[in-house]
Scaffold this active site. Structure first.
Site, PDB file in Angstrom:
ATOM      1  N   GLY A  32      -9.805   4.591  10.796  1.00 42.85           N
ATOM      2  CA  GLY A  32      -9.646   3.635   9.699  1.00 42.85           C
ATOM      3  C   GLY A  32      -9.589   4.346   8.366  1.00 42.85           C
ATOM      4  O   GLY A  32      -9.878   5.539   8.289  1.00 42.85           O
ATOM      5  N   PRO A  33      -9.236   3.610   7.316  1.00 47.47           N
ATOM      6  CA  PRO A  33      -9.095   4.219   5.990  1.00 47.47           C
ATOM      7  C   PRO A  33     -10.421   4.789   5.478  1.00 47.47           C
ATOM      8  O   PRO A  33     -11.489   4.430   5.997  1.00 47.47           O
ATOM      9  CB  PRO A  33      -8.649   3.046   5.111  1.00 47.47           C
ATOM     10  CG  PRO A  33      -8.304   1.938   6.023  1.00 47.47           C
ATOM     11  CD  PRO A  33      -8.985   2.171   7.314  1.00 47.47           C
ATOM     12  N   PRO A  34     -10.359   5.658   4.479  1.00 47.98           N
ATOM     13  CA  PRO A  34     -11.582   6.261   3.942  1.00 47.98           C
ATOM     14  C   PRO A  34     -12.548   5.203   3.394  1.00 47.98           C
ATOM     15  O   PRO A  34     -12.109   4.192   2.866  1.00 47.98           O
ATOM     16  CB  PRO A  34     -11.087   7.154   2.796  1.00 47.98           C
ATOM     17  CG  PRO A  34      -9.629   7.310   2.997  1.00 47.98           C
ATOM     18  CD  PRO A  34      -9.149   6.145   3.784  1.00 47.98           C
ATOM     19  N   GLY A  35     -13.829   5.487   3.549  1.00 49.52           N
ATOM     20  CA  GLY A  35     -14.852   4.647   2.925  1.00 49.52           C
ATOM     21  C   GLY A  35     -15.084   3.296   3.567  1.00 49.52           C
ATOM     22  O   GLY A  35     -15.678   2.409   2.969  1.00 49.52           O
ATOM     23  N   HIS A  74       3.952  -9.387 -16.599  1.00 47.82           N
ATOM     24  CA  HIS A  74       3.452  -9.277 -15.215  1.00 47.82           C
ATOM     25  C   HIS A  74       2.656 -10.533 -14.835  1.00 47.82           C
ATOM     26  O   HIS A  74       2.816 -11.097 -13.756  1.00 47.82           O
ATOM     27  CB  HIS A  74       2.483  -8.095 -15.085  1.00 47.82           C
ATOM     28  CG  HIS A  74       3.129  -6.738 -15.055  1.00 47.82           C
ATOM     29  ND1 HIS A  74       4.117  -6.407 -14.167  1.00 47.82           N
ATOM     30  CD2 HIS A  74       2.882  -5.615 -15.777  1.00 47.82           C
ATOM     31  CE1 HIS A  74       4.461  -5.136 -14.353  1.00 47.82           C
ATOM     32  NE2 HIS A  74       3.737  -4.635 -15.334  1.00 47.82           N
ATOM     33  N   GLU A 130       2.183  -6.649 -20.272  1.00 45.84           N
ATOM     34  CA  GLU A 130       1.184  -7.161 -19.314  1.00 45.84           C
ATOM     35  C   GLU A 130       1.313  -8.674 -19.143  1.00 45.84           C
ATOM     36  O   GLU A 130       1.147  -9.204 -18.044  1.00 45.84           O
ATOM     37  CB  GLU A 130      -0.242  -6.798 -19.757  1.00 45.84           C
ATOM     38  CG  GLU A 130      -0.533  -5.300 -19.837  1.00 45.84           C
ATOM     39  CD  GLU A 130      -0.172  -4.527 -18.582  1.00 45.84           C
ATOM     40  OE1 GLU A 130      -0.212  -5.100 -17.484  1.00 45.84           O
ATOM     41  OE2 GLU A 130       0.190  -3.333 -18.712  1.00 45.84           O
ATOM     42  N   ASP A 165       5.134   0.988 -12.234  1.00 46.63           N
ATOM     43  CA  ASP A 165       5.648  -0.296 -11.728  1.00 46.63           C
ATOM     44  C   ASP A 165       6.889  -0.054 -10.872  1.00 46.63           C
ATOM     45  O   ASP A 165       7.052  -0.654  -9.805  1.00 46.63           O
ATOM     46  CB  ASP A 165       6.044  -1.224 -12.884  1.00 46.63           C
ATOM     47  CG  ASP A 165       4.867  -1.595 -13.763  1.00 46.63           C
ATOM     48  OD1 ASP A 165       3.734  -1.511 -13.268  1.00 46.63           O
ATOM     49  OD2 ASP A 165       5.092  -1.958 -14.933  1.00 46.63           O
ATOM     50  N   LYS A 221     -17.315   4.385   8.590  1.00 48.96           N
ATOM     51  CA  LYS A 221     -17.305   5.039   9.899  1.00 48.96           C
ATOM     52  C   LYS A 221     -18.578   5.877  10.107  1.00 48.96           C
ATOM     53  O   LYS A 221     -19.202   5.807  11.157  1.00 48.96           O
ATOM     54  CB  LYS A 221     -16.043   5.916  10.060  1.00 48.96           C
ATOM     55  CG  LYS A 221     -14.754   5.089  10.011  1.00 48.96           C
ATOM     56  CD  LYS A 221     -13.530   5.912  10.204  1.00 48.96           C
ATOM     57  CE  LYS A 221     -13.191   6.789   9.030  1.00 48.96           C
ATOM     58  NZ  LYS A 221     -12.883   6.060   7.778  1.00 48.96           N
ATOM     59  N   THR A 222     -18.957   6.629   9.064  1.00 40.88           N
ATOM     60  CA  THR A 222     -20.176   7.439   9.175  1.00 40.88           C
ATOM     61  C   THR A 222     -21.386   6.524   9.337  1.00 40.88           C
ATOM     62  O   THR A 222     -22.278   6.784  10.154  1.00 40.88           O
ATOM     63  CB  THR A 222     -20.337   8.320   7.906  1.00 40.88           C
ATOM     64  OG1 THR A 222     -19.110   8.978   7.683  1.00 40.88           O
ATOM     65  CG2 THR A 222     -21.449   9.316   8.054  1.00 40.88           C
TER      66      THR A 222
HETATM   67  P1  ATP Z   1     -14.593   8.689   5.148  1.00 43.67           P
HETATM   68  O1  ATP Z   1     -13.488   8.324   6.087  1.00 43.67           O
HETATM   69  O2  ATP Z   1     -14.089   8.956   3.760  1.00 43.67           O
HETATM   70  O3  ATP Z   1     -15.514   9.760   5.664  1.00 43.67           O
HETATM   71  P2  ATP Z   1     -16.332   6.562   6.019  1.00 43.67           P
HETATM   72  O4  ATP Z   1     -15.456   5.540   6.653  1.00 43.67           O
HETATM   73  O5  ATP Z   1     -17.082   7.473   6.917  1.00 43.67           O
HETATM   74  O6  ATP Z   1     -15.504   7.387   4.938  1.00 43.67           O
HETATM   75  P3  ATP Z   1     -18.879   5.921   4.966  1.00 43.67           P
HETATM   76  O7  ATP Z   1     -19.201   7.320   4.557  1.00 43.67           O
HETATM   77  O8  ATP Z   1     -19.530   5.396   6.175  1.00 43.67           O
HETATM   78  O9  ATP Z   1     -17.315   5.770   5.068  1.00 43.67           O
HETATM   79  O10 ATP Z   1     -19.177   4.918   3.770  1.00 43.67           O
HETATM   80  C1  ATP Z   1     -19.468   5.367   2.449  1.00 43.67           C
HETATM   81  C2  ATP Z   1     -20.419   4.396   1.783  1.00 43.67           C
HETATM   82  O11 ATP Z   1     -19.755   3.152   1.558  1.00 43.67           O
HETATM   83  C3  ATP Z   1     -21.625   4.045   2.623  1.00 43.67           C
HETATM   84  O12 ATP Z   1     -22.675   4.939   2.410  1.00 43.67           O
HETATM   85  C4  ATP Z   1     -21.969   2.645   2.159  1.00 43.67           C
HETATM   86  O13 ATP Z   1     -22.738   2.701   0.972  1.00 43.67           O
HETATM   87  C5  ATP Z   1     -20.633   2.056   1.783  1.00 43.67           C
HETATM   88  N1  ATP Z   1     -20.061   1.236   2.871  1.00 43.67           N
HETATM   89  C6  ATP Z   1     -18.881   1.462   3.509  1.00 43.67           C
HETATM   90  N2  ATP Z   1     -18.639   0.496   4.410  1.00 43.67           N
HETATM   91  C7  ATP Z   1     -19.679  -0.351   4.357  1.00 43.67           C
HETATM   92  C8  ATP Z   1     -20.019  -1.546   5.056  1.00 43.67           C
HETATM   93  N3  ATP Z   1     -19.213  -2.061   5.984  1.00 43.67           N
HETATM   94  N4  ATP Z   1     -21.195  -2.155   4.747  1.00 43.67           N
HETATM   95  C9  ATP Z   1     -22.011  -1.661   3.795  1.00 43.67           C
HETATM   96  N5  ATP Z   1     -21.737  -0.536   3.098  1.00 43.67           N
HETATM   97  C10 ATP Z   1     -20.600   0.108   3.360  1.00 43.67           C
END
Ligand code: ATP
Length: 498
Positions: free
Chosen positions: A107-110, A337, A334, A408, A113-114
């Site tokens: 899935g996308p970053p952030g 838009h 703006e 744009d 997943k961790t």
């Molecule tokens: P990457 O792919 O960049 O490594 P990731 O998918 O592993 O990112 P995490 O490191 O798990 O993302 O998430 C970063 C932070 O974002 C977490 O520590 C948390 O604070 C917040 N976060 C992300 N997803 C959630 C969620 N579903 N619920 C609550 N907090 C979230």
């Protein structure tokens, strides 16, 4: 300290021995062998690299639980089920279920997943060792492979120390070592990936402790098929960007420990943060708290949250001193838009802002009235028109465009390519790679000119709205969606087109 002492003492001893006429050749040779052994065992230098603390981060007690993860219900459910096979392995065996060795979170970053992997370790009551794929990327052949071996040893040691019968290894950014082997990869990459495959194949599913590997990637398409085949990472769990309900849950989690004003409308914040990842939502909550702190406000208000959304979306406010003439042009741009966005997709404008942030001198924050995953040709054309509206407005009021429309146009061209690629253009159903650059450009030109004209015709009818909103925007630098809609729909001089 010992190192510095040695660096000083060794030359002194050598000079002393030479002065005494002693042959120092054999002594130097033995010292060299000793030093090499020392550094190798400590995991430094070309022959080392295997020291436990250098290769991975051990997370002794994962305190993250699935409750602390907002949304992602399906992903959580699938992960829990996989862990249940690990916890109740006898029952799984009775059903003839082949035990899982690897789970791939994509899935996308952030998107969490961790967080998921940590919650899984907690739920599984397992020893947990985490590493990032980039830690295994080394110049020296064999070092990465050695680190993989150590990672497996490490989790086994940890399960013994903790008297547990299962362990989880989490490898983030697995694409760093698990990229497709197409003959051009370096030998070191190949060896590291091979070692991972060998370790996974060697994991007997009936031996104790039971090990499960969870890996994460943003680029599943890059992974070597050998990693994905059954018996290795064969359970793929998608951890996607959160939808409206999930965004609300994530915001609620991150605002929980913060002094938020009870009047704050979290539903509205969730609507305004379309497309944000969990990490960005966490950042919104944090930045809003920082804005409240700066003002010494006892609570976090909607104004703080709104500024935080802008910051996360566009970047920090900048001190760009634009001229009055530039400001006026940006205000028209703006508003263009905003008008097209609101006419084509009612209730989509959330804020019109004239404050410079990131690289932009102004911006319109849009939040789609409904979240959709399928787009028709008209939907994409509407999005292109919203992109073009700024430049068209400048043409109407200033007779020519400025450089302010670069982003744009880039966005508009992305939509155009998407239209062609998905068979929604006059070229019909095509494979983009089979078209020549000229064919694509010709089609793009046709689409853009048609939509430029359509946008022009639309905006001409809204001249009274431009004039009503323009001064307010210049004076206040910000207008929220409600206020803008009142000005747009309250203006009786507008002849809306059907
Ligand atoms: P990457 O792919 O960049 O490594 P990731 O998918 O592993 O990112 P995490 O490191 O798990 O993302 O998430 C970063 C932070 O974002 C977490 O520590 C948390 O604070 C917040 N976060 C992300 N997803 C959630 C969620 N579903 N619920 C609550 N907090 C979230």
């Amino acid at each position: 300290m010992t190192k510095e002492w040695l660096i000083g003492a060794v030359p002194v001893v050598i000079i002393f021995l030479l002065f005494m006429g002693i042959n120092i050749g054999p002594i130097l040779f033995i010292a060299l062998i000793g030093a090499l052994l020392y550094f190798t065992l400590n995991g430094q230098g070309p022959f080392g690299g295997n020291k436990r603390s250098k290769t991975s981060h051990e997370i002794k007690e994962s305190v993250t639980t699935f409750d602390q993860i907002g949304g992602q219900e399906r992903a959580k459910q699938e992960l829990k089920e996989a862990i249940d096979f690990l916890k109740e392995d006898q029952l799984a065996k009775d059903y003839g279920i082949r035990p899982l060795k690897g789970i791939l979170l994509t899935g996308p970053p952030g998107t969490g997943k961790t967080l998921m992997a940590k919650a899984a370790a907690n739920y599984a009551e397992a020893a947990f060792v985490a590493a990032s794929g980039s830690e295994f990327v080394e110049m020296y052949v064999g070092v990465g492979a050695g680190r993989i071996r150590d990672l497996f040893k490490e989790v086994k040691q940890l399960t013994e120390e903790k008297n547990l019968n299962r362990g989880i290894i989490f490898i983030d950014e697995i694409d760093a070592i698990g990229g497709k082997r197409e003959g051009k990869q370096q030998k070191e990459y190949d060896q590291t990936l091979n070692q991972l495959l060998t370790e996974m194949d060697g994991m007997a599913t009936n031996e104790q402790p039971r090990i499960l590997i969870i890996a994460a990637t943003n680029r599943k398409d890059m992974l070597d098929p050998a990693l994905l085949r059954p018996g290795r990472f064969d359970r793929h769990i998608v951890v996607d960007l959160p939808d409206l309900t999930a965004r609300k849950q994530i915001l609620t989690i991150h605002f929980k420990q913060k002094p938020i004003d009870p009047k704050c409308d979290v539903d509205q914040v969730a609507k305004d943060t379309f497309g944000f990842s969990g990490a960005q939502l966490e950042s919104v909550a944090n930045e809003a708290a920082i804005y409240a702190f700066r003002e010494k406000s006892p609570t976090i208000t909607m104004l703080h949250i709104s500024a935080a959304i802008d910051k996360v979306m566009m970047g920090e406010q900048t001190d760009k001193e634009s001229t009055d003439e530039e400001k006026k042009r940006v205000a028209f741009h703006e508003l263009g838009h905003a008008i097209v966005s609101e006419i084509l997709r009612p209730h989509s404008v959330s804020q019109v802002v004239l404050t410079p942030r990131g690289g932009a001198l102004g911006y319109v924050r849009q939040s789609p009235p409904k979240e959709q995953y399928l787009y028709t040709k008209s939907n994409i054309e509407e999005q292109i028109m919203v992109c073009l509206a700024g430049a068209v407005t400048e043409e109407i009021y200033y007779g020519e465009r400025s450089t302010g429309s670069k982003n744009d146009f880039e966005q508009a061209m992305n939509y155009v390519h998407h239209m062609i690629d998905t068979g929604l253009s006059s070229l019909g159903i095509v494979t983009l790679e089979h078209l020549s650059k000229e064919q694509i450009q010709k089609e793009a030109d046709a689409i853009i000119s048609y939509l430029l004209e359509k946008t022009h015709q639309m905006l001409k009818k809204y001249d009274p709205v431009f004039h009503d909103s323009f001064q307010i925007l210049l004076d206040e630098e910000r207008m929220n969606g409600e206020r803008f809609r009142e000005l747009l729909h309250g203006n009786k001089n507008v002849k809306e087109i059907s």
